[in-house]
Write a protein that holds these residues in place. Sequence first.
Motif, mmCIF file in Angstrom:
data_model
loop_
_atom_site.group_PDB
_atom_site.id
_atom_site.type_symbol
_atom_site.label_atom_id
_atom_site.label_comp_id
_atom_site.label_asym_id
_atom_site.label_seq_id
_atom_site.Cartn_x
_atom_site.Cartn_y
_atom_site.Cartn_z
ATOM 1 N N LEU A 102 10.395 -35.736 -5.829
ATOM 2 C CA LEU A 102 10.862 -35.162 -4.702
ATOM 3 C C LEU A 102 12.590 -35.651 -4.217
ATOM 4 C CD1 LEU A 102 8.029 -35.329 -2.141
ATOM 5 C CD2 LEU A 102 8.507 -33.834 -3.814
ATOM 6 N N GLU A 103 12.831 -36.919 -4.346
ATOM 7 C CA GLU A 103 14.099 -37.626 -3.931
ATOM 8 C C GLU A 103 15.224 -36.918 -4.598
ATOM 9 O OE1 GLU A 103 16.469 -41.746 -3.249
ATOM 10 O OE2 GLU A 103 14.482 -41.721 -4.279
ATOM 11 N N PRO A 104 15.006 -36.334 -6.009
ATOM 12 C CA PRO A 104 16.404 -35.678 -6.285
ATOM 13 C C PRO A 104 16.713 -34.255 -5.850
ATOM 14 C CG PRO A 104 15.001 -36.719 -8.046
ATOM 15 C CD PRO A 104 14.124 -36.965 -6.967
ATOM 16 N N LYS A 105 15.489 -33.664 -5.424
ATOM 17 C CA LYS A 105 15.809 -32.439 -4.937
ATOM 18 C C LYS A 105 16.452 -32.277 -3.438
ATOM 19 C CE LYS A 105 11.037 -30.715 -6.638
ATOM 20 N NZ LYS A 105 11.855 -29.705 -7.534
ATOM 21 N N ASP A 106 16.391 -33.300 -2.706
ATOM 22 C CA ASP A 106 17.338 -33.092 -1.526
ATOM 23 C C ASP A 106 16.996 -34.605 -0.948
ATOM 24 O OD1 ASP A 106 18.251 -33.074 1.039
ATOM 25 O OD2 ASP A 106 17.955 -30.874 1.117
ATOM 26 N N ARG A 107 18.140 -35.441 -1.358
ATOM 27 C CA ARG A 107 17.739 -37.060 -1.018
ATOM 28 C C ARG A 107 18.054 -37.066 0.601
ATOM 29 N NH1 ARG A 107 17.974 -41.827 -2.499
ATOM 30 N NH2 ARG A 107 18.949 -43.489 -1.332
ATOM 31 N N LYS A 108 18.578 -36.419 1.359
ATOM 32 C CA LYS A 108 18.725 -36.424 2.862
ATOM 33 C C LYS A 108 17.472 -35.952 3.482
ATOM 34 C CE LYS A 108 21.544 -34.556 6.790
ATOM 35 N NZ LYS A 108 22.475 -33.529 7.036
ATOM 36 N N ALA A 109 16.864 -34.974 2.918
ATOM 37 C CA ALA A 109 15.575 -34.612 3.571
ATOM 38 C C ALA A 109 14.310 -35.954 3.196
ATOM 39 C CB ALA A 109 14.846 -33.103 2.983
ATOM 40 N N TRP A 110 14.427 -36.266 1.904
ATOM 41 C CA TRP A 110 13.810 -37.319 1.476
ATOM 42 C C TRP A 110 13.812 -38.573 2.380
ATOM 43 C CZ3 TRP A 110 14.066 -42.276 -0.379
ATOM 44 C CH2 TRP A 110 12.910 -42.833 -0.891
ATOM 45 N N THR A 111 15.067 -38.949 2.692
ATOM 46 C CA THR A 111 15.425 -40.111 3.304
ATOM 47 C C THR A 111 14.810 -40.137 4.798
ATOM 48 O OG1 THR A 111 17.204 -40.594 2.062
ATOM 49 C CG2 THR A 111 17.124 -41.684 4.148
ATOM 50 N N PHE A 112 14.912 -38.680 5.436
ATOM 51 C CA PHE A 112 14.555 -38.508 6.855
ATOM 52 C C PHE A 112 12.879 -38.774 6.909
ATOM 53 C CE2 PHE A 112 12.649 -35.453 9.669
ATOM 54 C CZ PHE A 112 13.280 -35.867 10.648
#
Length: 401
Positions: free
Chosen positions: A357-367
């Motif tokens: 998941l993290e490589p797909k969208d780091r900003k969304a993952w961090t949220f």
Amino acid sequence: MLNKVPEITAWFWVIKILCTTVGESFADWINLTLGVGLVATALIFTAVLGGVLAWQLSRTRYIPFVYWLTVVVLSVTGTLYTDLLTDSQGVPLAVSSGVFAVALAVVFGVWYARERTLSIHSIVTRPRELFYWLAILVTFALGTATGDWTLELTGWTPDVSVLLPLGLIAAIVLGWRLGADAVLSFWLAYILTRPLGANLGDWLGSPADEGGLGLGTAVTSVVFLAAILGTVVYLARTRCDVIEGHDPAAAPGAGNAVRARIMLGYFVLVAAVTAAILVRAHQQPHAAAAAEPDAPAPATASLSPQQATSPFPAADIARFRTITADTLAKLDAGDQAAATARVTDLETAWDDAQPTLEPKDRKAWTFLDGKIDHVLTALRAKHPDRTAEVEALNTLLASLG
């Protein structure tokens, strides 16, 4: 019968602190890590305490293994009783601290009125032994309540929180050396070893980002149990802690009465300074930082559910949502232990999916990671706040769409 307690040597204090540390970490491990639940854990250890105490009472002399096993079980049980009042019944720590302090005063008052001594060098009759173990149980409960209350007031991290009881014990030792009453000094130090041991357990077991060493409750319990066993074997072989005499008048520390009164004033001064330190620490801006240690960065705080979930596979989001909803349902049903166990599934599923998941969208993952961290922090708090737990879970559910 022969004296049923050990001589007060350096070994006594070492093993006492080891026992209290085990009491804190072992109770947390069974209750939270294994998910047994606070009420069930308390019932189990109450039954164990009954058996161990009966074994100790059936002995006619001091036997290191039996005596220190009783202390360990009392440590765990006293901790659980305080946690029951705080977590299950919602009794504020300030109230439970006051209740246990009054209970201990009553125990000492009745003990002294009947036996005319509180010295542990005189535990040679059954009534004195019963008073002694009742006082020990209450000191563990009182030490747990006052220690947790101190942390609640100050917001100190585990590494810092060790310093206060350690400093107070040092002050008591100094007072005793200068002529303070030996019996009073002993019981004051005995009470303080409980928060010292508990804070040591928290320091060793807590994650590094929370001020601990990250050993975990299981490892901490095993290490300290092994240390206790090794110390008990040594004491059993050397008999260096056996009280040979029976005469309570022969107990050390019967010093000058005038000097004892002066040192009583010294103890009052130490208590006043301690209160001032706690008030000062309470007034410092610590509550907000302690309440949300894993707050997400401002850049990700305004993501909508669509923005937070759309980059990721729908099946993964559905799985996270299902586990979160299950956890909330268990919490609504009043089953804290089941909710805590279920939220571990969320942590595991999230961690397993991170590489994808993290490589797909780091900003969304961090949220989302921040929202999940809030849930884990709320449910795994030493004294969980149901309102905070429900709020964290509902916030995560909203973020998951």
